[in-house]
Design an enzyme around this catalytic site. Structure first.
Site, short mmCIF file in Angstrom:
data_model
loop_
_atom_site.label_atom_id
_atom_site.label_comp_id
_atom_site.label_asym_id
_atom_site.label_seq_id
_atom_site.Cartn_x
_atom_site.Cartn_y
_atom_site.Cartn_z
N HIS A 18 -20.75 28.82 -10.74
CA HIS A 18 -21.42 29.53 -9.64
C HIS A 18 -22.45 30.48 -10.23
O HIS A 18 -22.62 30.55 -11.44
CB HIS A 18 -20.42 30.22 -8.73
N HIS A 37 -22.91 33.84 -10.35
CA HIS A 37 -22.74 35.22 -10.82
C HIS A 37 -23.11 35.34 -12.30
O HIS A 37 -22.86 34.44 -13.10
CB HIS A 37 -21.30 35.68 -10.59
N ASP A 62 -22.03 36.92 -14.83
CA ASP A 62 -21.06 36.80 -15.93
C ASP A 62 -20.68 35.33 -16.17
O ASP A 62 -19.85 35.04 -17.05
CB ASP A 62 -19.81 37.66 -15.68
N HIS A 63 -21.29 34.43 -15.42
CA HIS A 63 -21.10 32.99 -15.66
C HIS A 63 -22.39 32.31 -16.14
O HIS A 63 -22.34 31.30 -16.81
CB HIS A 63 -20.54 32.31 -14.41
N HIS A 111 -15.54 31.96 -2.92
CA HIS A 111 -15.90 33.08 -3.80
C HIS A 111 -17.41 33.32 -3.70
O HIS A 111 -17.88 34.45 -3.59
CB HIS A 111 -15.48 32.78 -5.23
N ASP A 143 -14.31 30.92 -10.57
CA ASP A 143 -13.73 32.09 -9.89
C ASP A 143 -13.15 31.72 -8.53
O ASP A 143 -12.96 32.58 -7.67
CB ASP A 143 -14.79 33.18 -9.70
N HIS A 201 -11.53 33.52 -15.64
CA HIS A 201 -11.16 34.85 -16.15
C HIS A 201 -9.67 34.89 -16.47
O HIS A 201 -8.87 34.16 -15.87
CB HIS A 201 -11.43 35.95 -15.10
ZN LIG Z 1 -17.89 35.22 -9.76
#
Ligand SMILES: [Zn+2]
Length: 253
Positions: A56, A58, A60-61, A115, A135, A175
């Site tokens: 996705h 975000h 941090d990905h 998410h 996530d 995560h």
């Molecule tokens: Zn995320």
């Protein structure tokens, strides 16, 4: 199919993944935020990273994409509606698409909104199935809906897709939140003995050799698969006294 789970040791507790073909050494990098660790791991194994999959949008990905492309020339795959949020997507994915890695690995794309609304999971149909779930699904938890998501869609993803996958499916989340999430389970369902025993066993685990669960395990310890548990329902009623008496409100004429 060879799976390497890479612990980033960052504040967000991200896991990155490499999935490699045992014949050709081609590898797919999933959400390679820590591109240095991913590149080092691929080099050690003699693998060539040819594709990047973002579960996705975000940061941090996706934050490792640029550096990873610069070093490998890999192509970026993501949800077909993520193109405006993730730069340089070469292949937009939809439900049922197949991602091939080398000659031996085939992964089915699941469209799993909740998410965020542009979230995909990858499912391997190997002897022991495996789910790379970003996530959407965590060990003993689910991704929150606060940054572009929707709880009704997440519910539908869990009940309509994840709950129907084989019990033996191994779970590879984005995560490491297992310890906090088991505490959440025990808050929602204090009499969940499986969650209590698992927390005792896994508290303080080293995430660089993390425990890998299955959907069979998740169905025992993950509140989001346990919405018919009388304890979960009773605790929800305590927190939200205005809930209707039936989960499906009676129809008024
Ligand atoms: Zn995320």
């Amino acid at each position: 199919m060879i799976v390497k789970q890479i612990w980033t040791a960052n504040a967000y507790r991200n896991f990155n993944y490499l999935i490699a073909c045992s014949e050709t050494g081609d590898a797919l990098a999933i959400d390679p935020l820590d591109h240095e660790k991913c590149l080092r791991a691929a080099k050690e194994e003699g693998w060539t990273i040819t594709q990047i999959l973002n579960t996705h949008e975000h940061h941090d990905h996706t934050g490792g994409n640029d550096a990873m492309v610069k070093h490998t020339g890999a192509t970026i795959l993501a949800h077909r509606n993520a193109g405006s949020r993730i730069p340089d997507v070469a292949r937009g994915l939809g439900a049922g698409d197949v991602v091939k890695v080398g000659r031996t690995v085939e992964l089915e794309v699941l469209d799993t909104p909740g998410h965020t609304m542009c979230h995909v999971c990858l499912l391997s149909h190997a002897d022991q199935p495996a789910l790379f779930c970003g996530d959407t699904l965590f060990n003993a938890g689910a991704g929150n809906c606060h940054n572009g998501g929707h709880p009704v869609e997440l519910y539908k993803t869990f009940s309509g897709q994840l709950a129907r996958l084989p019990a033996s499916t191994r779970v590879y989340p984005g995560h490491d939140y297992i310890e906090n999430n088991l505490r959440f389970t025990l808050d929602r369902e204090p009499d969940n003995g499986n969650a209590g025993a698992m927390l005792e066993q896994l508290a303080g685990q080293d995430p660089s050799s993390a425990y890998v669960s299955t959907l069979e395990v998740e169905r025992k310890v993950n509140t989001f698969f346990r919405l018919t548990s009388p304890t979960v329902i009773a605790k929800l009623r305590e927190a939200f006294p205005d809930l209707p008496s039936s989960p499906i409100p009676a129809r008024c004429s």
